[in-house]
Design a protein around this motif. Structure first.
Motif, PDB file in Angstrom:
ATOM      1  N   TRP A  42       2.114   2.101  -3.358  1.00  9.01           N
ATOM      2  CA  TRP A  42       0.336   2.216  -4.283  1.00  9.01           C
ATOM      3  C   TRP A  42       0.371   4.002  -3.790  1.00  9.01           C
ATOM      4  O   TRP A  42      -0.575   4.564  -4.916  1.00  9.01           O
ATOM      5  CB  TRP A  42      -0.610   1.499  -3.689  1.00  9.01           C
ATOM      6  CG  TRP A  42      -2.074   1.968  -4.750  1.00  9.01           C
ATOM      7  CD1 TRP A  42      -3.154   2.521  -3.943  1.00  9.01           C
ATOM      8  CD2 TRP A  42      -2.834   1.636  -5.667  1.00  9.01           C
ATOM      9  NE1 TRP A  42      -4.365   2.735  -4.762  1.00  9.01           N
ATOM     10  CE2 TRP A  42      -3.514   2.198  -5.507  1.00  9.01           C
ATOM     11  CE3 TRP A  42      -1.973   1.606  -7.042  1.00  9.01           C
ATOM     12  CZ2 TRP A  42      -4.109   2.676  -7.155  1.00  9.01           C
ATOM     13  CZ3 TRP A  42      -2.369   1.151  -8.143  1.00  9.01           C
ATOM     14  CH2 TRP A  42      -3.363   1.578  -8.354  1.00  9.01           C
ATOM     15  N   ARG A  43       0.219   4.482  -2.326  1.00  4.38           N
ATOM     16  CA  ARG A  43      -0.160   5.821  -2.597  1.00  4.38           C
ATOM     17  C   ARG A  43       1.550   6.750  -2.850  1.00  4.38           C
ATOM     18  O   ARG A  43       1.422   7.422  -3.586  1.00  4.38           O
ATOM     19  CB  ARG A  43      -0.181   5.820  -1.167  1.00  4.38           C
ATOM     20  CG  ARG A  43      -1.045   5.826  -0.031  1.00  4.38           C
ATOM     21  CD  ARG A  43      -1.287   6.167   1.242  1.00  4.38           C
ATOM     22  NE  ARG A  43       0.106   5.610   2.220  1.00  4.38           N
ATOM     23  CZ  ARG A  43       0.051   4.522   2.640  1.00  4.38           C
ATOM     24  NH1 ARG A  43      -0.733   3.874   2.693  1.00  4.38           N
ATOM     25  NH2 ARG A  43       1.541   4.033   3.451  1.00  4.38           N
ATOM     26  N   SER A  95       0.363  -1.320  -0.062  1.00  2.00           N
ATOM     27  CA  SER A  95      -0.231   0.096   0.207  1.00  2.00           C
ATOM     28  C   SER A  95       0.733   0.886   0.335  1.00  2.00           C
ATOM     29  O   SER A  95       0.168   2.266  -0.738  1.00  2.00           O
ATOM     30  CB  SER A  95      -1.160  -0.274   1.073  1.00  2.00           C
ATOM     31  OG  SER A  95      -0.588  -0.087   2.425  1.00  2.00           O
TER      32      SER A  95
END
Length: 151
Positions: free
Chosen positions: A66-67, A63
């Protein structure tokens, strides 16, 4: 000849202005092409980055990555929009420069046309003067012969 001197000066000035406008137009074209190429590179880079991320997503992406991806794509999108604005400004300047060049070229062509007319009128006047001189010479010769015959 005194009338042609100012016209020659006007033609020279118009030619210089047209030459300057031509140089500016070339610079503006190069700037517009450069801006468009930079925009294309940004768009291509964004697409390559998205393609790489999609390939990595099949393997699984944490994640945090992804950010980071979303932030980076947002930054790229902002840069692309800014570059689109730069391209639009470059195109506007190019259009204005093209208009300036066309105006300068029309003005130069007008002066050239006027100079051609002046040259044609001068040639016509010279031809008439030469014809008149020739006619006068012939008339004098005729009178001299007529006087010689009457003596």
């Amino acid at each position: 000849m005194a009338n042609t001197l100012p016209l020659a000066m006007l033609i020279e000035l118009a030619q210089n202005k047209t030459d300057d406008a031509t140089r500016r137009l070339g610079q503006l074209q190069r700037a517009q092409i450069g801006a468009a190429e930079k925009l294309a590179l940004l768009i291509q880079y964004r697409q390559e980055y998205v393609d790489r991320l999609q390939a990595k997503m099949q393997e699984g992406v944490p994640s945090s990555h992804w950010r980071n991806f979303q932030n980076f794509i947002g930054t790229l999108d902002g840069a692309i929009e800014q570059q689109r604005a730069v391209v639009a400004q470059a195109e506007a300047r190019l259009n204005h420069g093209r208009s300036d060049w066309q105006h300068s070229k029309r003005r130069l062509n007008s002066f050239d046309t006027l100079a051609d007319r002046v040259r044609q009128q001068a040639a016509l006047a010279l031809g008439k003067r030469e014809q008149r001189d020739s006619d006068e010479h012939a008339a004098r010769q005729f009178q001299l012969r007529a006087q010689a015959l009457t003596r």
